[in-house]
Write a protein that holds these residues in place. Structure first.
Motif, PDB file in Angstrom:
ATOM      1  N   ILE B  86       0.844  -1.203   0.000  1.00  0.00           N
ATOM      2  CA  ILE B  86       0.000   0.000   0.000  1.00  0.00           C
ATOM      3  C   ILE B  86       0.880   1.254   0.000  1.00  0.00           C
ATOM      4  CG2 ILE B  86      -1.672   1.334   1.342  1.00  0.00           C
ATOM      5  CD1 ILE B  86      -2.713  -1.384   2.423  1.00  0.00           C
ATOM      6  N   VAL B  87       1.845   1.308   0.927  1.00  0.00           N
ATOM      7  CA  VAL B  87       2.690   2.502   1.025  1.00  0.00           C
ATOM      8  C   VAL B  87       3.538   2.650  -0.240  1.00  0.00           C
ATOM      9  CG1 VAL B  87       4.548   3.601   2.333  1.00  0.00           C
ATOM     10  CG2 VAL B  87       2.769   2.354   3.534  1.00  0.00           C
ATOM     11  N   GLY B  88       4.082   1.534  -0.724  1.00  0.00           N
ATOM     12  CA  GLY B  88       4.990   1.576  -1.868  1.00  0.00           C
ATOM     13  C   GLY B  88       4.300   2.032  -3.138  1.00  0.00           C
ATOM     14  N   VAL B  89       3.128   1.487  -3.409  1.00  0.00           N
ATOM     15  CA  VAL B  89       2.419   1.855  -4.643  1.00  0.00           C
ATOM     16  C   VAL B  89       2.165   3.358  -4.672  1.00  0.00           C
ATOM     17  CG1 VAL B  89       0.129   1.756  -5.690  1.00  0.00           C
ATOM     18  CG2 VAL B  89       1.348  -0.344  -5.194  1.00  0.00           C
ATOM     19  N   LEU B  90       1.836   3.912  -3.499  1.00  0.00           N
ATOM     20  CA  LEU B  90       1.479   5.329  -3.467  1.00  0.00           C
ATOM     21  C   LEU B  90       2.695   6.244  -3.568  1.00  0.00           C
ATOM     22  CD1 LEU B  90      -1.334   5.393  -0.778  1.00  0.00           C
ATOM     23  CD2 LEU B  90      -1.553   5.827  -3.220  1.00  0.00           C
ATOM     24  N   THR B  91       3.843   5.794  -3.077  1.00  0.00           N
ATOM     25  CA  THR B  91       4.944   6.757  -2.936  1.00  0.00           C
ATOM     26  C   THR B  91       6.158   6.489  -3.814  1.00  0.00           C
ATOM     27  OG1 THR B  91       5.780   5.456  -1.110  1.00  0.00           O
ATOM     28  CG2 THR B  91       4.427   7.333  -0.547  1.00  0.00           C
ATOM     29  N   LEU B  92       6.338   5.269  -4.301  1.00  0.00           N
ATOM     30  CA  LEU B  92       7.627   4.981  -4.937  1.00  0.00           C
ATOM     31  C   LEU B  92       7.817   5.673  -6.283  1.00  0.00           C
ATOM     32  CD1 LEU B  92       8.256   1.302  -3.895  1.00  0.00           C
ATOM     33  CD2 LEU B  92       9.578   3.320  -3.286  1.00  0.00           C
ATOM     34  N   ARG B  93       6.728   6.164  -6.892  1.00  0.00           N
ATOM     35  CA  ARG B  93       6.934   6.890  -8.151  1.00  0.00           C
ATOM     36  C   ARG B  93       7.261   8.353  -7.878  1.00  0.00           C
ATOM     37  NH1 ARG B  93       1.218   8.572  -8.664  1.00  0.00           N
ATOM     38  NH2 ARG B  93       0.442   7.634  -6.767  1.00  0.00           N
ATOM     39  N   MET B  94       7.152   8.772  -6.592  1.00  0.00           N
ATOM     40  CA  MET B  94       7.431  10.161  -6.251  1.00  0.00           C
ATOM     41  C   MET B  94       8.895  10.318  -5.840  1.00  0.00           C
ATOM     42  SD  MET B  94       4.127  11.285  -6.157  1.00  0.00           S
ATOM     43  CE  MET B  94       4.188  12.743  -5.152  1.00  0.00           C
ATOM     44  N   ARG B  95       9.262  11.583  -5.558  1.00  0.00           N
ATOM     45  CA  ARG B  95      10.616  11.835  -5.081  1.00  0.00           C
ATOM     46  C   ARG B  95      10.824  11.128  -3.754  1.00  0.00           C
ATOM     47  NH1 ARG B  95      12.805  17.828  -4.076  1.00  0.00           N
ATOM     48  NH2 ARG B  95      12.681  17.098  -1.951  1.00  0.00           N
ATOM     49  N   HIS B  96      12.102  10.831  -3.425  1.00  0.00           N
ATOM     50  CA  HIS B  96      12.366   9.943  -2.298  1.00  0.00           C
ATOM     51  C   HIS B  96      11.850  10.450  -0.962  1.00  0.00           C
ATOM     52  CE1 HIS B  96      15.759  12.444  -1.066  1.00  0.00           C
ATOM     53  NE2 HIS B  96      16.071  12.510  -2.340  1.00  0.00           N
ATOM     54  N   ASP B  97      11.669  11.768  -0.801  1.00  0.00           N
ATOM     55  CA  ASP B  97      11.228  12.237   0.528  1.00  0.00           C
ATOM     56  C   ASP B  97       9.790  11.825   0.841  1.00  0.00           C
ATOM     57  OD1 ASP B  97      10.756  13.954  -1.509  1.00  0.00           O
ATOM     58  OD2 ASP B  97      11.671  15.703  -0.567  1.00  0.00           O
ATOM     59  N   TYR B  98       8.973  11.564  -0.209  1.00  0.00           N
ATOM     60  CA  TYR B  98       7.608  11.108   0.051  1.00  0.00           C
ATOM     61  C   TYR B  98       7.609   9.743   0.723  1.00  0.00           C
ATOM     62  CZ  TYR B  98       5.547  14.893  -2.629  1.00  0.00           C
ATOM     63  OH  TYR B  98       5.143  16.110  -3.051  1.00  0.00           O
ATOM     64  N   ASP B 193      10.380   1.931 -11.028  1.00  0.00           N
ATOM     65  CA  ASP B 193       9.337   1.981 -10.010  1.00  0.00           C
ATOM     66  C   ASP B 193       8.909   0.576  -9.590  1.00  0.00           C
ATOM     67  OD1 ASP B 193       9.531   4.612 -10.455  1.00  0.00           O
ATOM     68  OD2 ASP B 193       7.576   4.870 -11.410  1.00  0.00           O
ATOM     69  N   ARG B 194       8.739  -0.309 -10.585  1.00  0.00           N
ATOM     70  CA  ARG B 194       8.272  -1.653 -10.277  1.00  0.00           C
ATOM     71  C   ARG B 194       9.340  -2.427  -9.496  1.00  0.00           C
ATOM     72  NH1 ARG B 194       5.983  -6.295 -12.133  1.00  0.00           N
ATOM     73  NH2 ARG B 194       7.904  -6.972 -13.133  1.00  0.00           N
ATOM     74  N   ILE B 195      10.585  -2.265  -9.950  1.00  0.00           N
ATOM     75  CA  ILE B 195      11.668  -3.003  -9.303  1.00  0.00           C
ATOM     76  C   ILE B 195      11.870  -2.509  -7.867  1.00  0.00           C
ATOM     77  CG2 ILE B 195      14.173  -3.336  -9.377  1.00  0.00           C
ATOM     78  CD1 ILE B 195      13.620  -3.311 -12.540  1.00  0.00           C
ATOM     79  N   ARG B 196      11.750  -1.204  -7.683  1.00  0.00           N
ATOM     80  CA  ARG B 196      11.868  -0.663  -6.323  1.00  0.00           C
ATOM     81  C   ARG B 196      10.746  -1.174  -5.441  1.00  0.00           C
ATOM     82  NH1 ARG B 196      13.651   5.392  -7.379  1.00  0.00           N
ATOM     83  NH2 ARG B 196      11.713   5.320  -8.551  1.00  0.00           N
ATOM     84  N   LEU B 197       9.536  -1.273  -6.028  1.00  0.00           N
ATOM     85  CA  LEU B 197       8.397  -1.769  -5.254  1.00  0.00           C
ATOM     86  C   LEU B 197       8.657  -3.210  -4.805  1.00  0.00           C
ATOM     87  CD1 LEU B 197       5.550  -1.187  -4.187  1.00  0.00           C
ATOM     88  CD2 LEU B 197       4.646  -2.068  -6.342  1.00  0.00           C
ATOM     89  N   ILE B 198       9.179  -4.032  -5.718  1.00  0.00           N
ATOM     90  CA  ILE B 198       9.466  -5.431  -5.357  1.00  0.00           C
ATOM     91  C   ILE B 198      10.486  -5.476  -4.220  1.00  0.00           C
ATOM     92  CG2 ILE B 198      10.458  -7.612  -6.182  1.00  0.00           C
ATOM     93  CD1 ILE B 198       9.328  -6.881  -8.956  1.00  0.00           C
ATOM     94  N   ALA B 199      11.535  -4.655  -4.331  1.00  0.00           N
ATOM     95  CA  ALA B 199      12.567  -4.648  -3.289  1.00  0.00           C
ATOM     96  C   ALA B 199      11.986  -4.158  -1.970  1.00  0.00           C
ATOM     97  CB  ALA B 199      13.733  -3.760  -3.713  1.00  0.00           C
ATOM     98  N   PHE B 200      11.136  -3.144  -2.039  1.00  0.00           N
ATOM     99  CA  PHE B 200      10.565  -2.585  -0.811  1.00  0.00           C
ATOM    100  C   PHE B 200       9.682  -3.625  -0.115  1.00  0.00           C
ATOM    101  CE2 PHE B 200       7.392   0.064   1.454  1.00  0.00           C
ATOM    102  CZ  PHE B 200       8.265   0.673   2.330  1.00  0.00           C
ATOM    103  N   ILE B 201       8.844  -4.306  -0.904  1.00  0.00           N
ATOM    104  CA  ILE B 201       7.950  -5.308  -0.309  1.00  0.00           C
ATOM    105  C   ILE B 201       8.774  -6.473   0.254  1.00  0.00           C
ATOM    106  CG2 ILE B 201       6.140  -6.995  -0.790  1.00  0.00           C
ATOM    107  CD1 ILE B 201       4.981  -5.007  -2.796  1.00  0.00           C
ATOM    108  N   THR B 202       9.771  -6.934  -0.505  1.00  0.00           N
ATOM    109  CA  THR B 202      10.581  -8.058  -0.028  1.00  0.00           C
ATOM    110  C   THR B 202      11.257  -7.709   1.298  1.00  0.00           C
ATOM    111  OG1 THR B 202      11.012  -8.554  -2.336  1.00  0.00           O
ATOM    112  CG2 THR B 202      12.343  -9.723  -0.723  1.00  0.00           C
ATOM    113  N   GLY B 203      11.848  -6.521   1.365  1.00  0.00           N
ATOM    114  CA  GLY B 203      12.497  -6.098   2.605  1.00  0.00           C
ATOM    115  C   GLY B 203      11.508  -6.054   3.761  1.00  0.00           C
ATOM    116  N   SER B 204      10.302  -5.553   3.483  1.00  0.00           N
ATOM    117  CA  SER B 204       9.299  -5.433   4.543  1.00  0.00           C
ATOM    118  C   SER B 204       8.808  -6.806   4.997  1.00  0.00           C
ATOM    119  CB  SER B 204       8.115  -4.596   4.058  1.00  0.00           C
ATOM    120  OG  SER B 204       8.558  -3.315   3.701  1.00  0.00           O
ATOM    121  N   VAL B 205       8.694  -7.752   4.058  1.00  0.00           N
ATOM    122  CA  VAL B 205       8.294  -9.111   4.436  1.00  0.00           C
ATOM    123  C   VAL B 205       9.342  -9.709   5.379  1.00  0.00           C
ATOM    124  CG1 VAL B 205       8.021 -11.456   3.538  1.00  0.00           C
ATOM    125  CG2 VAL B 205       6.867  -9.556   2.415  1.00  0.00           C
TER     126      VAL B 205
END
Lengths: 304, 317, 243
Positions: B86-98, B193-205
């Motif tokens: 949820i968090v990743g989809v909303l923010t990972l396409r934005m600048r990193h501070d989001y 964006d997609r690759i970052r989302l995968i990495a973000f979710i994997t790390g969070s899991v």
């Protein structure tokens, strides 16, 4: 309902002042500064110190102004606190942020700001104690604006709102009428081009920290006046202030001013439907809503 | 002697659980450059998820589905992954501070929700009614704790191997490419964006796994376990170990956890009584100093990688 | 021939230390003339102009302007040396109005009001747009505004990075003619161009760069239709290695 709106506007004025400085720093130095809200604490506590000094040195200053709990001493202390807080912001930049920036590791700035926030917040707790403090022990009764519906407001709150609005107006006039204001906006939009146009970036960074620190100090004192002073002011306000910058669009000064009021109002109106225990979550819900509906905020532009 | 050994087992168990969370953060920050300001939310989602799914039914809060333990732990990890999605989809396409602000916000909201939603999580009293797996067979004593430690160490090693393989794979090279030069990665036709989302979710899991183990170890979790402090500790562990370096991350976890417990013990033992209420503040100042000091004087960590990839993308020795 | 106003001598440098883009480039520009730098993509043309403006670090060599050493000047001090620089893209402040952009550029002017009317006389197209956000201007108008901002400091040397890029042929022609017109007041123009034929017709002198090195230079008019120019562009053939 109207009482909630009134409270929301009062909180909103405080958030606006805090968010304005934050949005400028975030845009110019390109990092989410989690230590900005600690500047509010520094402002609130340094005003507390100066207030006590003035009151004991010059008892005549200790008399209250009209119906306010605010005294002349506190008014002067507030101005000094703005200077001290601005100077602290510059000092933190020198000691921490500039050095991390010069290493070329921009992404680490946000870590550094978190670490700095921890140090500042807990050092304040160590110096001033963990219990809450007040500028004045006198109880000022709220004025009844209307009985049906019941509307209560404290004179201090109205004075706070009035001063905040004057500051916001002064900021607006500076930004829209003066070369200094144009330069600030120019640096926020495109630092490289600003430099080509003869603007000294290093000086401007210092100016933005001083300005952001000064506004944060005002917000801190106002928060202390309408609530109480605790070392956790920064922790409690960091998320609402960030929410205000996101609502307005990161980098937009006008957006931050308006965003502060929107977050203040929304947070208070949300209490009509949510139990009050949930109020710390409201800024996050606002951020989610903005990201879903209008990711770049009210006035922001897509940036890379 | 037994006391010391059983304390060491206890210490190693907690440090190993935290090390798993640090490995998850390392995938996000060290390998992909994603700032996670709310590690504790994903850790907490794992803990609450595991205990709610694996516990016995309770009258005053949800859960108690009594799932067998491996499924409950997996469920906790899925809960952490969902939150990250949820968090990743909303923010990972934005600048990193989001991402930084939103992850910080999600942690505040998570703690707030767990504290207030009594029907869901038992509120401030926390989750009850979770039985540690195989307790009937092994009892509550030293043997159980020793076997649990072995289980945690096994999972720590598995996570480490998984991440080492991942980082060495083409996907891992892609992560570094995005971190070093997003524009170049994009021009190669990859979707950062997609690759970052995968990495973000994997790390969070992975953080969710750590949280699930933590909840299992104490057979209890409450809002006190999901305070921002944990996020700061996990950061300090990664920064001290050296971002991007999995072995360093594990060593950082043990080092910082040892320093944290030692400083807590030292303060409670030697600080004057009237100073005791400030012990927490002193510990926070110390952890803030560790974070800032490392960034200023040793940004590569105490245990730097042998191969350092510089900003300009040239490998140096 | 009189001494050159701008003298670039054996400049080596680039954005990142140890990774020079320019390798010992030399060039001169004379007062009141238009000098153009052309070359294939990645030749280092923009890098050279940025090095003169102080935006790219010069590791070796030196740059003088009107007899003064200006190697690695601070970019915000350019105007003090009588130099102005018009970047290729993002060369105006989009969130400010045209008037505010010009006010910012004119803020060190002794008489800003007179300065503004001078600039508007030179760029009449901007007069009706004064209160509009600069971000809403057309490409040609933006370029005029950018040049006007550069001229606000009354420079003696104007550096322009591909002023005609992204413009319609007509607007490009107007911008380049405007540049030519400036030289009548003794202003020296140095510009980087992709549009080779248009640039050669306009300029007095031309330098051709490839791979961060000087390749050939000469009278602009003589180089029109010169087969070696085409060769450098097409085949990247080096005439004088290293220069």
């Amino acid at each position: 309902m109207i009482q909630h709106m009134l409270d929301g506007i009062l909180v909103g004025a405080i958030l606006s002042l805090g968010a304005t400085g934050l949005t400028m720093v975030m845009h110019m130095l390109r990092f989410a500064n989690f230590s900005h809200a600690e500047l509010l604490s520094i402002g609130a506590y340094s005003a507390l110190v100066f207030d006590a000094i003035f009151k004991s040195a010059l008892p005549v200053f200790a008399t209250q102004i009209g119906p306010l709990s605010m005294t002349l001493a506190l008014g002067l202390a507030m101005i000094l606190a703005m200077g001290i807080t601005g100077a602290s912001a510059v000092l933190f930049d020198r000691l921490v942020f500039r050095r991390v920036r010069e290493k070329g590791d921009e992404l680490s700035m946000v870590f550094a700001s978190f670490g700095l926030a921890l140090i500042i917040r807990n050092a304040i707790g160590l110096i001033f104690g963990l219990h809450t403090k007040l500028y004045s022990q006198d109880i000022v009764f709220a004025t009844v604006l209307s009985r049906d519906p019941l509307l209560l407001v404290k004179p201090d709150q109205l004075a706070t709102l009035g001063i905040a609005l004057v500051i916001i107006l002064a900021l607006h006039l500076t930004l829209s009428r003066t070369n200094f204001g144009f330069a600030l906006r120019a640096v926020a939009e495109n630092p490289n081009l600003a430099q080509v146009n003869g603007i000294n970036l290093q000086k401007m960074i210092v100016t933005v920290w001083v300005l952001g620190g000064g506004l944060a100090a005002l917000a801190g004192v106002f928060y202390g006046l309408s609530n109480q002073i605790t070392p956790t002011i920064g922790r409690d306000l960091v998320l609402p202030i960030f929410a205000a910058t996101i609502v307005g669009g990161i980098g937009s000064i006008y957006g931050a001013l308006l965003g502060g009021f929107i977050v203040g109002l929304a947070a208070n109106l949300a209490l009509l439907i949510l139990p009050s225990g949930y109020s710390p979550s409201v800024p996050f819900l606002i951020i989610l809503a903005v990201l879903l509906i209008r990711p770049n905020g009210l006035f922001g532009e897509a940036r890379t | 002697m037994i006391g010391l050994i059983s304390y060491l087992v206890f210490f190693t168990t907690v440090a190993s659980i935290l090390a798993i969370a640090v490995l998850g953060l390392n995938l996000q920050w060290g390998n992909t450059g994603l700032f996670n300001g709310g590690v504790v939310a994903f850790f907490g989602a794992g803990a609450y998820g595991t205990l709610l799914l694996g516990g016995t039914p309770q009258p005053d809060h949800m859960g108690g589905f009594g799932l067998i333990y491996p499924l409950a732990l997996l469920g906790g990890m899925v809960a952490a992954g969902l939150l990250a999605w949820i968090v990743g989809v909303l923010t990972l396409r934005m600048r990193h501070d989001y991402l930084a602000i939103s992850t910080f916000g999600v942690a505040v909201a998570f703690e707030n929700l767990m504290r207030n939603a009594e029907w869901l999580s038992g509120g401030a009293k926390g989750i009850r009614g979770f039985e540690r797996p195989l307790r009937a067979a092994l009892g509550d004593g030293f043997l159980y704790n020793l076997l649990f430690l072995l289980f945690v160490l096994l999972l720590l090693f598995a996570t480490y191997r998984f991440l080492e393989l991942l980082v060495g794979s083409p996907f891992g090279r892609l992560l570094r490419a995005i971190r070093e030069d997003e524009t170049a990665a994009r021009s190669l036709g990859k979707s950062p964006d997609r690759i970052r989302l995968i990495a973000f979710i994997t790390g969070s899991v992975i953080m969710g796994l750590a949280g699930g183990l933590y909840g299992t170890f104490y057979a209890f979790v409450s809002p006190q376990d999901v305070l921002p402090t944990l996020t700061f500790q996990i950061w300090a562990m990664l920064i001290v170990g050296g971002a991007g370096n999995n072995r360093g991350a594990i060593m950082g976890a043990f080092l910082i956890w040892a320093a944290w417990t030692a400083s807590g013990w030292g303060l409670s033992r030697f600080a004057p009584v009237e100073m005791q209420i400030f012990a927490g503040s002193i510990q926070y100042v110390l952890i803030g100093l560790v974070i800032v000091g490392m960034l200023l004087w040793r940004p590569q960590g105490l245990f730097p990688e042998r191969l350092v990839v510089s900003q300009s993308g040239h490998a140096k020795n | 021939m009189p001494d050159p106003v701008l003298n670039v001598m054996n400049v080596t440098g680039g954005y990142v230390p140890d990774l020079p883009i320019l390798h010992g480039v030399s060039m001169q520009a004379h007062r009141g003339s238009v000098t153009v730098i052309i070359g294939p993509n990645g030749a280092g043309k923009s890098t050279l102009i940025k090095a003169i403006a102080g935006l790219v670090h010069v590791a070796e060599g030196s740059i003088t302007h009107a007899g003064t050493e200006i190697t690695n000047i601070r970019p915000d001090r350019m105007a003090n040396h009588g130099i102005a620089y018009v970047p290729q893209t993002d060369n105006i402040f989009r969130s400010l109005t045209v008037r505010q952009n010009l006010a910012l550029a004119l803020r060190r002017h002794l008489d800003p009001a007179a300065g503004l009317s001078d600039l508007l006389a030179q760029f009449p197209a901007l007069t009706s747009k004064l209160e509009e956000k600069a971000g809403s201007l057309s490409g040609g108008q933006r370029q005029f505004l950018a040049v006007a901002m550069a001229l606000a400091t009354t420079p003696s040397l104007v550096l322009m990075d591909e002023p005609s890029a992204g413009l319609s042929p007509k607007a490009a022609q107007e911008v380049l003619e405007q540049a030519r017109a400036l030289t009548e007041n003794g202003v020296t123009i140095l510009l980087v161009e992709q549009n080779v034929n248009q640039a050669l017709r306009l300029a007095d002198h031309c330098y051709i760069l490839a791979e961060g090195r000087n390749q050939i230079d000469g009278n602009a008019a003589d180089l029109i239709g010169d087969p070696t120019v085409a060769e450098i562009y097409l085949g990247g053939k080096r005439l004088r290695a290293g220069a």
